[in-house]
Design an enzyme around this catalytic site. Structure first.
Site, PDB file in Angstrom:
ATOM      1  N   ASP A 121       0.855  -1.179   0.000  1.00  0.00           N
ATOM      2  CA  ASP A 121       0.000   0.000   0.000  1.00  0.00           C
ATOM      3  C   ASP A 121       0.901   1.242   0.000  1.00  0.00           C
ATOM      4  OD1 ASP A 121      -2.331   1.600   0.300  1.00  0.00           O
ATOM      5  OD2 ASP A 121      -1.952   1.717   2.446  1.00  0.00           O
TER       6      ASP A 121
ATOM      7  N   GLY B 132      -4.974   3.591  -3.703  1.00  0.00           N
ATOM      8  CA  GLY B 132      -6.217   4.216  -4.135  1.00  0.00           C
ATOM      9  C   GLY B 132      -6.024   5.606  -4.693  1.00  0.00           C
ATOM     10  N   ASP B 133      -4.771   6.068  -4.780  1.00  0.00           N
ATOM     11  CA  ASP B 133      -4.492   7.418  -5.273  1.00  0.00           C
ATOM     12  C   ASP B 133      -4.620   7.507  -6.786  1.00  0.00           C
ATOM     13  OD1 ASP B 133      -4.098   8.583  -2.826  1.00  0.00           O
ATOM     14  OD2 ASP B 133      -1.968   8.122  -2.768  1.00  0.00           O
TER      15      ASP B 133
ATOM     16  N   ARG C 271      -6.082   3.598  -7.940  1.00  0.00           N
ATOM     17  CA  ARG C 271      -7.535   3.601  -7.812  1.00  0.00           C
ATOM     18  C   ARG C 271      -8.099   2.196  -7.665  1.00  0.00           C
ATOM     19  NH1 ARG C 271      -9.331   8.710  -6.544  1.00  0.00           N
ATOM     20  NH2 ARG C 271      -8.729  10.273  -8.089  1.00  0.00           N
TER      21      ARG C 271
END
Length: 1364
Positions: free
Chosen positions: A565, A869-870, A975
């Site tokens: 992550d 998720g960026d 994402r």
């Protein structure tokens, strides 16, 4: 009140009542349908659904229908307070579990039988028990039928003691939990339970358990705490936490009463005014284990929650309280909980005597962040109760997780609360989440099954061979050679079968009974070393590297793919507000690692110092900044003198108001909780992003003062403003946005913040010119600089529109099933036509030494993929900043712009393979990829967006996608959702057959952590959810390098050597017995004394094997980190291979032949005679001749293959041999040894024994010694070269050190002689010279000596001081 106000109030009430009546009518119609809904086809979860024709409808009718159809069609939970309704009076009460937690496996009565049962579920133990039972029959010729039980009893006892200690520790934690005290409403009838019957067997168990507890307490002198919190923890599911308050309080003028989730909620209370309480009920202290479903409990501040309870009321008038969930998910920030509007008036025990309501909710499930239900109560009038057969005469209020306190939470900042117990014991969320972490086995352990099966094959082959030879020998023999008693005279086939089982007993050590327990001991010690490594200790968190799964330490040395992550793992998860765009105007000055990486990618050389320019702007900003709620201006992270000028300017009033309104939105749209510590206002939130946003607003004069009583109080440039919080539509990973609805000065406004791609699509067509285009451009620029971006928007609402929407929202919140979907649909109706205000850019700095660690792992051959998720731009720049990407890489970006469907995805993949790699993407190429683990990867980097990832993970494209991925240096997936993270890990692990490691810090990383072979959790700002579910946990990403390259490589190599050595020594021992059987027709006779057979694996040879698995070290930790390329042997799995295993087996086969036949030849050519003249020619004496060099050879061989010799290694070798010599000497001297009596004395007294032992040792070890020498001289490995270089460097350093010591000694001697001469001259000068000559002399004397002479002259010191 004017007529206008009265009309407004009447209109509000009419709309609210109409909505309530509509719901009631629908529920009444639903009940009239009977059980028709129960005949619908159930979905995959076992819940009833609407028919296909109606499944697409999400209107209020279908929502209301599902409210009760789900209740009627499944076993929901009904909890009554004081009395059940008339139509449920005769229904059978449900049986609920006790609140007594029991995580132990055993009780004092059941420990022995249950432990034996669990141990004999292991097939190996059954096999050895079968052999021991065989040896109980004289038919198979055992000498000592009782001795075979010793090894099995020892192994079972060790395991039982370990299990008993673990279970005892669990029992102590259970007792601490169960005997914690709380307050429960007494002298009040709980209608949900019946008297429990305790049968005699249970009474006996209770009696024995209490007795054992008293005995243990008498030894440990422990006392139970009265306020201890439960110690059970749980695996946090990957769901977003909901903070939606189901009911908000009223405030302001009378015409606004109805805006608090319906006027009826505000007025209604479950406590009827017309009923007078008896006043008998009181709260009394009880143990947690005595809490039952339906009880009313009182919890005080800093006490733990005893069960899953529904919050009824609190000390605050708005019914809110705050809890800490550290025991559940590791998060220390506080969460706010809300009491039901209809029960928050229950403030004393007498109120609960007359309260009348019941709760309908879901059955127990494991989701920590989801609960659906509602409170239902009859509506009382002044005349009594209305007609309850009419559904409209019931009050309904929805319940969700914002109203529930879970067992294990701790009440904070709240004096007391009252709650209704919903779930107890095994049905609480914490208990339902126990044991969710999957069981993992290391690759070596899985491959060990093949070696065990191989040895079983060899064993059965030997036994079959022995049985056949026995049969043939019997057929060829006659009475002249063999004589048998009648009772033992069998046919040839029968003797063959008997010989088979006899040899099965004889060769049983070929499959060692102590192998698995030895591996467990070794891995436990390895985990202890990891835990004790001070270099992986995080002093800031006071958190060492903590192994949670002890059985996979060797997998740490074989990791090929790491999935990481970004936020909180590679970065610090400490958010700083750096930039923003307001009304199309950008603000903020910043320069970070990502911007540095972006410049590196573009080849830009900075001609000036960015930090100096930023500091200059900072000083200018502070100079003109006149008002701020933050007295510590040094803590301001948002640097922009331009913003401060615009905020205080009177020239551009529009931009000034836009800036002020923007920062007011930051202070209003959040889930932050305020706390006061003296005069300081502290902000607490689940998200550090929100704390950064609210904190920045505070820094520039928009201070969030209070969040109490559903009112938000702001201090806007020194002026207090009060805002009524009407609703919160919470953030979720699916929605990617949150909204709050605020009332201020009679106006209703909705503020929304979320991802830019979500907010932009919901904007209205009417916007200020250029604002949207400029804002989008600025957000792209912010993302390219590595910042986390958000869009801020708002919308004005009309009262009538809001009330209609609120009725639908209230209805959706009351659903038991598919509540989230219904809320999402209702939210979509209002979160449209937004007006864009601007956007924010938040910085999350990299952790310490992240770039260096990633570079180190890359040199070791480990591939690191980032799953985040960026946005794509943010992830790319972070990749450059942390050395994951470099300017020489060719980036391949796969996003929604390049791929729209699966067909296009396939064509894009094939095109990239042909263009970049000259590959076709065939199955043959994929199989070659799996075999060629050392392929030269191209300078490619793959960037994949989550929106197209599912196309590539499909079964048709997965292999083609993996061919592209594995030929790239790295991959970054942007994402992506938690499920997509787990899917990527599963695809790489399963399809490529590699060892994978996943590392993360949040609950959204739990899925991939549990999916990977090795899961690592970071104990960070997002709590410790990932750390709780992981196999290993530590405080910072940089520790991963040491965990893998040092401990992982050591442990993998040690385990491989240990297992091979274990099988080697058993082959030597077993085949020595086998060679002897060739000369006695496989009759099963032992050449060794039977005690040797029993103690061989248990004592004589077990310690050296365990030591090699714990302490062997080819190079030290510094060298391992300095040369990470050493790790590649683990990736290629070269330390544990079939060739490596069979080389030890062949060596054992050869050494067994040498050990036996050298002794055999010495006995064949002559009879050994001791110094006393006695012959040593018995079978027992021959056994001593063979066993002694065999034990010496085995222990010496194991020490010889080790890389490092130290005190522990040599001491263990000497101890093992000493135990053998001691046992042989003492046991043979005892009369009870029977035929073995004085065998040691007879054998040791012969020259043949000592010469034969020496010759056997040399012949056995010489081949392995020559092989090791040849390999290290002519085919050295990298580690051999490094060891040799280290040895040379050490010798060179020693010579330099010795030379330096000699030089220092010479200098000391010369200086001493010089000082002696000076002192002699000084004495002569002082005695006979005048003052002038004395001064001339002293000018040449060192100052230190002059000071000492002055001291002597003044009488402050004697002359001996100077002489010394």
């Amino acid at each position: 009140m004017g007529s206008g106000s009265m009309f407004s109030l009447a209109r509000v009430f009419s709309i609210t009542r109409a909505c309530r009546d509509s719901i009631a009518e629908r529920l009444q119609k639903l009940r009239s349908r009977g059980n028709s809904s129960a005949q619908e086809k159930p979905n995959g979860d076992g819940h009833e659904r609407e028919s296909d024709s109606d499944s697409g409808r999400h209107n209020s009718d279908s929502n209301a229908a599902s409210l009760h159809s789900s209740i009627e069609s499944q076993k929901h939970r009904l909890i009554y307070v004081n009395q059940a309704p008339s139509h449920n009076t005769h229904s059978k009460l449900a049986k609920y579990p006790r609140n007594k937690i029991r995580t132990t496996r055993y009780t004092p009565l059941s420990f022995l039988p249950k432990n034996l049962y669990y141990q004999f579920k292991n097939v190996a133990n059954i096999y050895f028990l079968f052999l021991i039972i065989l040896q109980s029959f004289p038919l198979f010729g055992p000498r000592h039928p009782g001795l075979p039980w010793i090894p099995l009893i020892v192994i079972l006892s060790i395991t039982a003691v370990k299990d008993g200690i673990e279970d005892y520790r669990r029992s102590r934690l259970d007792r601490k939990f169960n005997n914690t005290k709380t307050c429960k409403l007494a002298k009040w009838n709980n209608v949900n339970i019946t008297q429990e019957y305790v049968n005699p067997w249970r009474r006996l168990k209770k009696l024995t358990t209490r007795a054992m507890n008293r005995i243990s307490d008498s030894f440990s002198h422990t006392t139970q705490s009265t306020s201890a919190s439960p110690t059970q923890t749980s695996s946090r599911a990957s769901h977003e936490y909901s903070t939606t308050p189901s009911i908000v309080s009223s405030g302001g003028s009378a015409d606004w009463i109805a805006l608090s989730n319906s006027a009826l909620n505000q007025e209604f209370s479950v406590v009827p005014v017309s009923v007078v309480p008896k006043g008998a009920a009181v709260f009394s202290t009880v143990y947690w284990k005595d809490i039952k479903v339906g009880d009313i409990v009182r919890v005080r501040n800093d006490e733990a929650i005893p069960a899953d309870i529904l919050l009824l009321s609190s000390e605050r008038s708005d019914g809110t309280c705050y809890v800490e969930t550290k025991n559940l998910d590791g998060e220390t920030n506080l969460k706010d909980k809300h009491a039901l509007q209809s029960t928050k008036g229950c403030l004393k025990a007498s109120d609960f005597e007359v309260a009348n309501f019941w709760i309908e909710c879901q059955p127990p499930h494991a989701d920590l962040y989801s609960l659906s239900g509602f409170l239902k109560a009859p509506i009382f009038t002044t005349a009594g109760v209305s007609d309850l057969s009419n559904e409209s005469q019931y009050f309904i209020e929805p319940i969700d997780m914002s109203n529930v306190l879970l067992c294990g939470c701790t009440l904070r900042n709240t004096k007391w609360i009252y709650g209704l117990v919903l779930y107890t014991g095994s049905e609480t969320r914490t208990q339902l989440n126990q044991g969710k972490v999957p069981s993992k086995r290391s690759r070596v352990t899985r491959e060990l099954n093949f070696t065990v099966v191989s040895n079983f094959g060899i064993l059965f082959g030997l036994c079959i061979f022995a049985g056949l030879l026995r049969t043939i020998a019997w057929l060829k023999s006659n009475s002249a050679r063999i004589f048998e008693y009648t009772k033992n005279a069998y046919s040839a086939p029968t003797l063959g079968v008997i010989s088979f089982f006899t040899c099965l007993i004889l060769f049983q050590n070929l499959v060692p009974i102590s192998l698995y327990i030895s591996i467990e001991v070794v891995k436990t010690i390895q985990s202890l070393f990891i835990f004790s490594d001070i270099e992986m200790y995080d002093a800031l968190l006071d958190y060492p590297c903590t192994p949670k799964t002890w059985s996979i330490s060797d997998d740490l040395g074989q990791v090929e793919y790491i999935f990481s992550d970004k936020t909180g793992t590679l970065t610090q998860n400490v958010m700083h507000f750096k930039k923003c765009t307001i009304n199309g105007v950008p603000y903020g000055e910043a320069y970070n690692e990502a911007m540095l990486g972006n410049n590196k990618r573009l080849g830009i050389q900075m001609t000036h110092d960015p930090a100096a320019l930023i500091e200059q702007d900072r000083q200018e900003m502070l100079r003109i900044l006149q008002h701020s709620g933050n007295e510590n201006k040094d803590a301001i992270t948002f640097i922009s003198s331009k913003f401060v000028r615009d905020l205080q300017s009177d020239e551009d009033e529009e931009q000034k108001n836009a800036c002020l309104e923007f920062f007011k939105s930051l202070a209003l749209c959040h889930s932050v909780v305020t706390e006061r510590e003296g005069n300081m206002i502290m902000y607490k939130s689940q998200s550090p992003d929100e704390e950064a946003l609210v904190g920045t607003a505070r820094d520039f004069g928009v201070v969030l003062v209070s969040t109490q009583k559903n009112r938000l109080i702001l201090s806007v440039q020194g002026v207090l403003q009060r805002y009524q919080l009407l609703d919160i539509i919470p953030f979720s990973s699916a929605r990617k946005r949150m909204s709050v609805i605020i009332r201020h000065q009679g106006k209703i406004t909705m503020y929304t913040k979320g991802a830019d791609n979500v907010i932009i699509g919901r904007l209205s067509d009417v916007q200020s010119p250029g604002v949207v285009e400029n804002t989008i451009e600025h957000l792209k620029q912010f993302a390219s600089e590595g910042f986390r971006t958000l869009c801020i928007a708002k919308k004005s609402l009309e009262l009538e529109d809001y009330l209609k929407w609120r009725a639908k929202y209230h209805e959706a919140c009351a659903l038991l099933e598919e509540r989230e979907t219904a809320i999402e649909n209702v939210a979509n109706e209002i979160e449209i036509n937004l007006r864009l205000m601007g956007g924010t850019a938040i910085e999350d700095k990299l952790q310490e030494s992240v770039p260096e660690t990633i570079a180190l792992l890359a040199q070791a051959g480990i591939k690191l993929w980032v799953l985040t998720g960026d946005k794509v731009e943010t992830a790319i720049n972070i990749g450059y900043a942390c050395n994951l990407l470099d300017s020489g890489m060719d980036m391949i970006v796969l996003d929604s712009n390049t791929v729209q469907d699966s067909g296009q995805a396939q064509s894009v993949l094939l095109g990239l393979l042909q263009q970049k790699l000259s590959l076709e993407g065939t199955e043959q190429e994929f199989q070659q990829l799996k075999q060629q683990r050392t392929i030269l990867r191209e300078k490619l980097a793959l960037i994949v967006e989550g929106s197209v990832l599912d196309f590539f993970l499909s079964k048709q494209l997965l292999h083609t996608f993996l061919i592209l991925c594995c030929n790239c240096c790295t991959a970054i997936c942007c994402r992506v959702s938690p499920s997509q993270k787990a899917a990527i890990v599963a695809a790489v692990k399963g399809e490529l057959d590699v060892v994978t490691l996943a590392i993360g810090d949040g609950a959204n990383d739990v899925a991939m952590i549990q999916e990977a072979d090795v899961g690592v959790g970071i104990a960070g700002k997002e709590g410790r959810s990932a750390a709780m579910c992981a196999d290993y946990a530590f405080g910072q990403f940089r520790f991963l390098g040491r965990l893998l390259l040092v401990h992982g490589r050591w442990d993998y190599k040690r385990i491989s050597q240990m297992i091979a050595s274990f099988f080697y020594k058993n082959v030597v021992w077993t085949f020595t017995l086998f060679w002897y059987q060739l000369f006695n027709e496989f009759d099963g006779n032992y050449i060794f004394d039977y005690t040797y057979v029993m103690l061989f694996n248990l004592v004589f040879t077990s310690l050296p094997v365990i030591i090699i698995g714990c302490f062997d070290q080819d190079v030290d930790a510094t060298t391992s980190l300095r040369f990470p390329q050493l790790y590649k042997r683990g990736i290629l799995r070269l330390e544990w291979t079939p060739t490596y295993f069979w080389s030890f087996m062949v060596d054992g086969f050869y050494q067994s032949a040498v050990c036996f036949f050298l002794t055999y030849l010495s006995f064949r050519t002559g009879r050994p005679v001791s110094t006393t003249g006695r012959n040593a020619d018995s079978i027992e004496d021959m056994g001593v001749f063979i066993s002694s060099p065999t034990i010496f050879v085995i222990n010496t061989f194991i020490m010889m293959i080790q890389y490092s010799w130290n005190v522990v290694t040599v001491g263990t070798w000497f101890l093992s041999l000493s135990i053998f010599v001691f046992w042989t000497t003492v046991y043979s001297a005892s009369v009870g040894s029977n035929a073995f009596y004085h065998s040691a004395e007879r054998a040791g007294g012969t020259l043949t024994f000592w010469v034969g032992t020496l010759l056997t040792v040399v012949c056995c070890l010489l081949p392995r010694f020559c092989a090791i020498s040849y390999q290290r001289l002519f085919k050295p490995l990298d580690v051999d070269i490094l060891r040799e270089q280290r040895y040379k460097d050490k010798k060179t350093r020693n010579r330099v050190y010795e030379t330096e010591i000699l030089d220092v000694e010479k200098d000391v001697v010369a200086e001493s002689e010089h000082e002696s001469v000076i002192f002699s001259q000084a004495e002569e000068t002082i005695a006979g010279s005048d003052a002038a000559s004395l001064a001339t002399f002293l000018s040449d004397v060192p100052p230190s000596i002059v000071q000492q002479l002055d001291a002597i002259e003044n009488g402050e010191a004697s002359s001996t001081v100077v002489e010394d």
